[in-house]
Design a protein around this motif. Structure first.
Motif, mmCIF file in Angstrom:
data_model
loop_
_atom_site.group_PDB
_atom_site.id
_atom_site.type_symbol
_atom_site.label_atom_id
_atom_site.label_comp_id
_atom_site.label_asym_id
_atom_site.label_seq_id
_atom_site.Cartn_x
_atom_site.Cartn_y
_atom_site.Cartn_z
ATOM 1 N N UNK A 178 0.807 -1.120 0.183
ATOM 2 C CA UNK A 178 -0.202 0.066 0.123
ATOM 3 C C UNK A 178 1.037 1.153 0.060
ATOM 4 N N UNK A 179 2.188 1.255 0.167
ATOM 5 C CA UNK A 179 3.092 2.191 0.053
ATOM 6 C C UNK A 179 3.727 2.241 -0.887
ATOM 7 N N UNK A 180 3.879 3.454 -1.679
ATOM 8 C CA UNK A 180 4.484 3.969 -2.781
ATOM 9 C C UNK A 180 5.642 4.768 -2.732
ATOM 10 N N UNK A 181 7.065 4.409 -2.489
ATOM 11 C CA UNK A 181 8.133 4.907 -2.077
ATOM 12 C C UNK A 181 8.837 5.562 -3.384
ATOM 13 N N UNK A 182 8.756 6.960 -3.490
ATOM 14 C CA UNK A 182 9.298 7.634 -4.659
ATOM 15 C C UNK A 182 10.770 7.891 -4.460
ATOM 16 N N UNK A 183 11.477 7.579 -5.649
ATOM 17 C CA UNK A 183 13.069 7.889 -5.586
ATOM 18 C C UNK A 183 13.464 8.492 -6.715
ATOM 19 N N UNK A 184 14.585 8.924 -6.495
ATOM 20 C CA UNK A 184 15.493 9.655 -7.743
ATOM 21 C C UNK A 184 16.899 8.748 -7.737
ATOM 22 N N UNK A 185 17.201 8.268 -8.815
ATOM 23 C CA UNK A 185 18.472 7.567 -9.009
ATOM 24 C C UNK A 185 19.332 8.108 -9.839
ATOM 25 N N UNK A 186 20.474 8.646 -9.530
ATOM 26 C CA UNK A 186 21.288 9.271 -10.400
ATOM 27 C C UNK A 186 22.831 8.359 -10.657
ATOM 28 N N UNK A 207 20.770 6.823 -0.309
ATOM 29 C CA UNK A 207 20.752 8.338 0.609
ATOM 30 C C UNK A 207 19.416 8.472 1.227
ATOM 31 N N UNK A 208 19.588 8.492 2.476
ATOM 32 C CA UNK A 208 18.272 8.802 3.596
ATOM 33 C C UNK A 208 18.328 9.894 4.170
ATOM 34 N N UNK A 209 17.719 10.903 3.636
ATOM 35 C CA UNK A 209 17.658 12.258 4.204
ATOM 36 C C UNK A 209 16.927 12.265 5.405
ATOM 37 N N UNK A 210 17.220 13.151 6.164
ATOM 38 C CA UNK A 210 16.762 13.034 7.800
ATOM 39 C C UNK A 210 15.208 13.505 7.968
ATOM 40 N N UNK A 211 14.828 14.251 8.928
ATOM 41 C CA UNK A 211 13.672 14.480 9.231
ATOM 42 C C UNK A 211 13.272 13.943 10.642
ATOM 43 N N UNK A 212 12.692 12.913 10.485
ATOM 44 C CA UNK A 212 12.194 12.173 9.587
ATOM 45 C C UNK A 212 11.066 12.948 8.656
ATOM 46 N N UNK A 213 10.950 12.990 7.532
ATOM 47 C CA UNK A 213 9.898 13.600 6.777
ATOM 48 C C UNK A 213 10.562 14.634 5.789
ATOM 49 N N UNK A 222 20.791 6.319 -5.138
ATOM 50 C CA UNK A 222 19.430 6.490 -4.786
ATOM 51 C C UNK A 222 19.148 7.500 -3.728
ATOM 52 N N UNK A 223 18.284 8.303 -4.112
ATOM 53 C CA UNK A 223 17.621 9.444 -3.157
ATOM 54 C C UNK A 223 16.247 8.981 -2.979
ATOM 55 N N UNK A 224 15.857 8.447 -1.808
ATOM 56 C CA UNK A 224 14.580 7.895 -1.429
ATOM 57 C C UNK A 224 13.791 8.717 -0.490
ATOM 58 N N UNK A 225 12.420 9.074 -0.963
ATOM 59 C CA UNK A 225 11.526 9.920 -0.300
ATOM 60 C C UNK A 225 10.966 8.907 0.779
ATOM 61 N N UNK A 226 11.729 8.639 2.101
ATOM 62 C CA UNK A 226 11.237 7.817 3.133
ATOM 63 C C UNK A 226 10.944 8.733 4.509
ATOM 64 N N UNK A 227 10.031 8.433 5.149
ATOM 65 C CA UNK A 227 9.098 7.412 5.029
ATOM 66 C C UNK A 227 7.985 7.964 4.299
ATOM 67 N N UNK A 228 7.026 6.887 4.145
ATOM 68 C CA UNK A 228 5.699 7.251 3.606
ATOM 69 C C UNK A 228 5.171 8.522 3.880
ATOM 70 N N UNK A 240 11.265 1.099 12.911
ATOM 71 C CA UNK A 240 11.435 -0.062 12.470
ATOM 72 C C UNK A 240 10.680 -0.614 11.252
ATOM 73 N N UNK A 241 9.312 -0.015 10.863
ATOM 74 C CA UNK A 241 8.772 -0.112 9.760
ATOM 75 C C UNK A 241 9.543 0.459 8.608
ATOM 76 N N UNK A 242 9.976 1.713 8.923
ATOM 77 C CA UNK A 242 10.771 2.517 7.858
ATOM 78 C C UNK A 242 12.025 1.651 7.398
ATOM 79 N N UNK A 243 12.676 1.037 8.262
ATOM 80 C CA UNK A 243 13.858 0.198 8.252
ATOM 81 C C UNK A 243 13.596 -0.893 7.099
ATOM 82 N N UNK A 244 12.455 -1.665 7.738
ATOM 83 C CA UNK A 244 12.138 -2.952 6.696
ATOM 84 C C UNK A 244 11.525 -2.385 5.288
ATOM 85 N N UNK A 245 10.621 -1.172 5.190
ATOM 86 C CA UNK A 245 10.456 -0.797 4.014
ATOM 87 C C UNK A 245 11.480 -0.352 3.242
#
Lengths: 468, 468
Positions: A53-61, A75-81, A123-129, A147-152
């Protein structure tokens, strides 16, 4: 019967092809950048979660050097968010907004000569959902946690590599800064466990990279006061008094310990108007205050607002960094930009650089234990700190590293860029595990944003196994 | 007989007139500045010394507000041996070189909007003899020392005031930075003693101002290592080891204490290539090294050379501040400039910004005792520190202030400029003596050179008896 089988197989194949075609796009031009992009950019979605049900968007360069053999950074940018776009455009990516000439209309984009894609695929990933362009199909799908983010993120990575078999054998590093520092070892451990369980594809995890990372608030945030003391923001007397009264516990102090609360008061007064992300840069006062403005909150809050698109210049003294982030709002919310990025229509109503209203449970307080487990395996870890960051000060990072009981392999010494001291480094080891600690002198919370040339040199040398 | 007397009197009068006319000049234009100067500038010489063999050159600039009632600062640039012109053009004066467009020819001059002459009359003095345009008539006259300089500067001031009766009633502050910090309390004490002895003219000494001042090398320079530790240049372990081995004595350590020397080695290695004047600014490596490059010398040495007149820009990363000083060499050595300043022909063959080859005896090691004496009188003292200076770190300044046994009158708190924290301040008192300590956040050794707007605000508020 055979025909039916064949037909079903064909349908499945078509679906797969269609699905692949629908979730991966090669972007050759982008609004704001004149001409063809100077790098190979792919965007897309990968579905994760129990019912996808979760669609993770990414940019790959792709790496600008040798994409086939260069390592991959997740690459996991902070926040979270905080969005992947923020990490890409303001920190380590090859594209950057022209902030100086920004007038409120679509910002121009120029090349960042110190992009980390000079030496790595990223890979720049828009995490978490709920972050950036990532979304969920269900309302419940928006709930997340450490924990869910790590698994996702691990699921994301496996699927992404399955879709990109050409990159399957590249060395891989999990990387991130700020709150990403919490997820980096968690995702690394998911990969390790997955590899050990024989999951496919096997991921060639080489190590991890963390910049001013949140590891354990009781260490990281607790060091803000000793740090403020060191950096001449509070005097010896205030610090000594708090040290004694609070027994060294400044973060989440015992509310019944009135003496401690009393000792903390002048300290809070002294530093509350200092820019925590870089103690020497101006703090944006015109931005609507957040409930946690004092910086004593759980996560590192970034000043963020789209209310003021007027950007005073650095020269007139009113400039402040968060105002430069306005460019991202204008750009990412432009329908033409979203079309160019292949954002699915109707999924995002209002893109924000950092989404502060996530449904996110911080259910792992400290990731020191994750580092301990990883330190028993043969990995390379790069842990760097912009030394002018009060949010996650270098002192906290050194403190949890000390807790890993590693051996010093190479003693503290300066490292240089352009013949100048760029900071200090020290290397630790434990069997085949190597951890390189690095300070970036004069840099703030997101070090490559402040000292890009130095940070690229650091990454390049470290990835090449050169001494810093 | 009467006629002879009359003739002799006339001759004396003419001599006096001539001598006055010959030693004081109102300068209305200067090469490099287009049009009439925006301030009232006077230059001149005043003879001091036992046989008046020393000619001290000065620049006097009237306050741009109310010269008749605004206070007078006697500004003592450091070194010893750094010219008044350096303090005037690079720190607190109304004229500044256009460094950005400098091409090796006569530099242009523009106005410094944050000149301290906005609120005060300033006498910039080339002290001691051998500095800038000051000279001696005899070879022996070139010898000087701390005590001789203090006396000479006092004599200078009395003579100057005698020549300028209109300024005789203005409040006066002795002021200076770096090594000037040593002379400031010494000159103040000379004035105090002179006033008490009934010397004329009586000088209306109100107090003194010191910026990153040398007070006692055993305190100031000793704090360089604790400071380096605080500022993330050396790790806890190096510092702890040195603290124990050297028993806290890092400056001029006991040469027989090998354990201490051994503990200091990695510390020196860590910081030797850091710019001591501002730990975050580039250090000029292309400048010929001085014997005391490590910064462990008695005085604070400034990188200084005329060898390279090419000025890389701030943007290309090769910029370094000392290279901007090249403008002063070209300007001050130009015969047309010297003529405009009314420099006596043949007195100066080669003007240097900072003369490092003075015959100067550092015969007063510590001036803490001078501060103690002054603290028993009713004066106002402003003691400020650019907090990114490792040469004379703020920690040393706080240490000797603590030694004065003053009472805290107003506790440590931030002070603001443009709604931003500009630094921190704390006020001390002892009877009618008030000492205001101020940090200038992010500033280096010569604070007004780094943070001009903040420093002018600091001076203005302090002179007006406003709380910072």
């Amino acid at each position: 019967m055979k025909l039916i089988w064949f037909g079903a197989l064909l349908l499945l194949l078509l679906q797969l092809l269609f699905s692949k075609a629908a979730s991966e796009f090669n972007i050759e031009t982008l609004p704001g950048y004149s001409g063809t992009l100077p790098v190979k950019l792919e965007t897309g979605y990968i579905d994760v979660g129990e019912t996808e049900e979760v669609q993770l968007f990414y940019y790959f360069i792709e790496s600008e050097s040798n994409p086939k053999t260069d390592p991959i950074l997740l690459w996991l940018t902070g926040g979270p968010g905080c969005s992947a776009l923020s990490g890409l455009f303001y920190e380590i990516g090859p594209l950057a907004f022209d902030v100086a000439d920004f007038d409120g209309s679509l910002p121009s984009i120029h090349q960042n000569p110190y992009s980390w894609t000079k030496v790595a695929n990223i890979i720049f990933i828009d995490w978490p959902v709920g972050t950036g362009f990532s979304y969920a199909n269900t309302s419940k799908g928006y709930s997340s946690s450490d924990t869910k983010s790590a698994k996702d993120n691990y699921t994301f990575l496996r699927k992404w590599l399955s879709n990109h078999p050409v990159f399957m054998k590249n060395r891989l590093y999990v990387a991130g800064d700020s709150y990403g520092g919490k997820l980096v070892p968690m995702v690394a451990l998911e990969i390790l466990k997955g590899n050990e369980a024989g999951f496919h594809p096997r991921i060639f995890l080489q190590g991890y990279i963390i910049g001013n990372g949140v590891t354990d608030p009781n260490i990281d945030y607790n060091e803000r006061i000793p740090y403020a003391h060191r950096m001449a923001l509070i005097p010896d007397e205030y610090f000594e008094s708090a040290k004694i009264s609070c027994d060294g516990k400044y973060y989440n102090p015992d509310p019944k310990n009135l003496q401690c609360l009393y000792a903390l008061r002048p300290i809070q007064e002294s530093i509350k108007n200092v820019n925590g992300g870089h103690i020497l840069e101006p703090k944006c006062k015109i931005i609507a205050p957040k409930p946690d403005e004092l910086g004593w909150d759980q996560t590192l809050v970034e000043d963020d607002s789209i209310d003021h698109l007027f950007l005073p210049s650095k020269i007139d003294g009113l400039w402040c960094r968060p105002q430069t982030y306005a460019t991202s709002y204008i750009w990412a919310n432009d329908p033409i930009v979203q079309e160019a990025l292949h954002i699915k229509k109707g999924t995002i109503t209002d893109w924000t650089r950092c989404n502060h209203s996530l449904s996110y449970e911080h259910n792992i307080e400290s990731v020191v234990q994750y580092h301990k487990i990883l330190s028993k395996k043969g990995y390379e870890a790069l842990v760097y700190s912009g030394d002018h960051d009060m949010g996650v000060p270098y002192m906290g990072t050194l403190k949890w590293i000390r807790g890993l009981n590693l051996t010093i392999d190479d003693e503290w010494r300066p490292w240089n860029v352009n013949g100048q001291v760029a900071g200090y480094t020290r290397k630790y080891k434990k069997n085949d595990f190597y951890l390189t600690f690095v300070t970036v002198k004069g840099a703030g919370h997101t070090a490559p944003e402040y000292n890009p040339e130095q940070c690229l040199a650091m990454l390049d040398r470290w990835l090449s196994l050169y001494p810093l």
